[in-house]
Design a protein around this motif. Structure first.
Motif, PDB file in Angstrom:
ATOM      1  N   TYR A  72      36.085  43.253 -54.748  1.00 31.03           N
ATOM      2  CA  TYR A  72      35.330  44.053 -53.761  1.00 31.03           C
ATOM      3  C   TYR A  72      36.004  44.047 -52.378  1.00 31.03           C
ATOM      4  CZ  TYR A  72      31.504  45.714 -50.792  1.00 31.03           C
ATOM      5  OH  TYR A  72      30.753  46.407 -49.871  1.00 31.03           O
ATOM      6  N   ARG A  91      33.698  47.827 -39.630  1.00 32.41           N
ATOM      7  CA  ARG A  91      32.597  46.851 -39.618  1.00 32.41           C
ATOM      8  C   ARG A  91      31.948  46.740 -38.238  1.00 32.41           C
ATOM      9  NH1 ARG A  91      30.412  45.771 -44.622  1.00 32.41           N
ATOM     10  NH2 ARG A  91      32.055  46.411 -46.021  1.00 32.41           N
ATOM     11  N   SER A 110      20.966  42.523 -49.517  1.00 30.87           N
ATOM     12  CA  SER A 110      22.186  43.007 -50.185  1.00 30.87           C
ATOM     13  C   SER A 110      23.411  42.588 -49.366  1.00 30.87           C
ATOM     14  CB  SER A 110      22.172  44.522 -50.371  1.00 30.87           C
ATOM     15  OG  SER A 110      21.027  44.932 -51.050  1.00 30.87           O
ATOM     16  N   ASP A 130      21.006  38.884 -52.411  1.00 29.77           N
ATOM     17  CA  ASP A 130      21.664  39.916 -53.220  1.00 29.77           C
ATOM     18  C   ASP A 130      21.205  39.778 -54.665  1.00 29.77           C
ATOM     19  OD1 ASP A 130      24.313  41.757 -52.455  1.00 29.77           O
ATOM     20  OD2 ASP A 130      24.031  41.452 -54.613  1.00 29.77           O
TER      21      ASP A 130
END
Ligand SMILES: C[S@@+](CC[C@H](N)C(=O)[O-])C[C@H]1O[C@@H](n2cnc3c(N)ncnc32)[C@H](O)[C@@H]1O
Length: 266
Positions: A72, A91, A110, A130
């Motif tokens: 990821y 970000r 999440s 999450d």
């Protein structure tokens, strides 16, 4: 787990309080004080879901994120590099507007691999939840590497294991478009936020989802395949009492961000 963390935890279904139990063999559980239901703590992460309770889109995305968890951060960095000169730009834009005072409790629903936490003041108390154990394991590794502290939990956004009015900021980025129940997730984010707390909810716009469907990269295509509905900003799901409701575009128009404030006496 810190003692004052247990004080803000609850059974995500009944909302009863929990107590910590350690068995003779050293296994730890959080136990419902009324129902006696036991939630295991695995590798320091309380687990509030069991596989038979996860259904529909939540099951599908839990599986997909478990599968891509190891890659990821790598893929996210490539996409950020290609679209906006790197992760820092992206970000910082994604956490724009989050205000934290020292000691404030910040919940990311999440949390994924935890990347956003790197871009926030580290004198706040971080909490991350999450659905994917794979993403949470990567998050644990990242936090160690970045020398950051956060309490992590495995559960669903639709049934948060936290008491009412627990957090100074509640933040979500990247999953809600495909949750089983967006409205219930929003109800829960509002419930666990303190009166006066800010709540942020962001995800990709329809243009990104459409491009994903046509993508030549197999796993990107898989994420957006068989969509049931087009993406819309979920501001229509907010109770009318929420304050300062704003919708902004982030990451050069790729993502929407809905932000609002929970009224003091809600
Ligand atoms: C695109 S990632 C975003 C991760 C992180 N917020 C970030 O900014 O990198 C979406 C995350 O949502 C999580 N997720 C999907 N459905 C969920 C649900 N129903 N409840 C909680 N988390 C969920 C996935 O496991 C995944 O980690």
């Amino acid at each position: 787990m810190k003692k004052n963390t247990i004080e803000i935890l609850c059974n995500p279904i009944t909302k009863e309080k929990l107590r910590l139990e350690t068995t003779g063999s050293g296994e730890e559980f959080l136990v419902g004080v009324l129902s006696g239901r036991r939630f295991p703590i695995k590798n320091d992460i309380p687990v509030f879901i069991s596989s038979d309770e996860i259904t529909g889109a939540n099951k599908r995305y839990q599986g997909l994120y478990d599968k891509i968890a190891r890659g990821y951060d790598f893929f996210e960095k490539i996409v950020a590099d290609l679209t906006w000169g790197g992760r820092d730009n992206v970000r910082r834009d994604i956490v724009r507007g989050v205000r934290l005072n020292p000691g404030d409790r910040f919940l990311e629903v999440s949390v994924g691999t935890g990347i956003n936490l790197r871009y926030l003041p580290d004198d706040a108390e971080f909490f991350g939840l999450d659905i994917s154990s794979g993403m949470l394991s990567r998050c644990q590794r990242n936090l160690k590497k970045w020398k950051l502290q956060a309490e992590l939990f495995q559960g669903t956004a639709e049934q948060l294991p936290f008491c009412d009015n627990s957090f100074d900021v509640v933040y979500h980025f990247g999953g809600i478009n495909f949750f089983n129940d967006k409205k219930q997730a929003i109800v829960e984010m509002i419930r666990v936020a303190k009166g006066g707390a800010s709540i942020f909810i962001g995800d990709e716009n329809e243009n990104v989802a459409k491009a994903g469907e046509k993508s030549k990269i197999p796993f990107a295509k898989e994420f957006y395949a068989n969509r049931q509905e087009t993406v819309t900003v979920p501001d229509n799901l907010l109770p009318p009492t929420m304050l300062n409701v704003k919708v902004e575009q982030r990451w050069k128009g790729r993502f929407y961000f809905l932000s609002f404030v929970k009224p003091m006496n809600a």
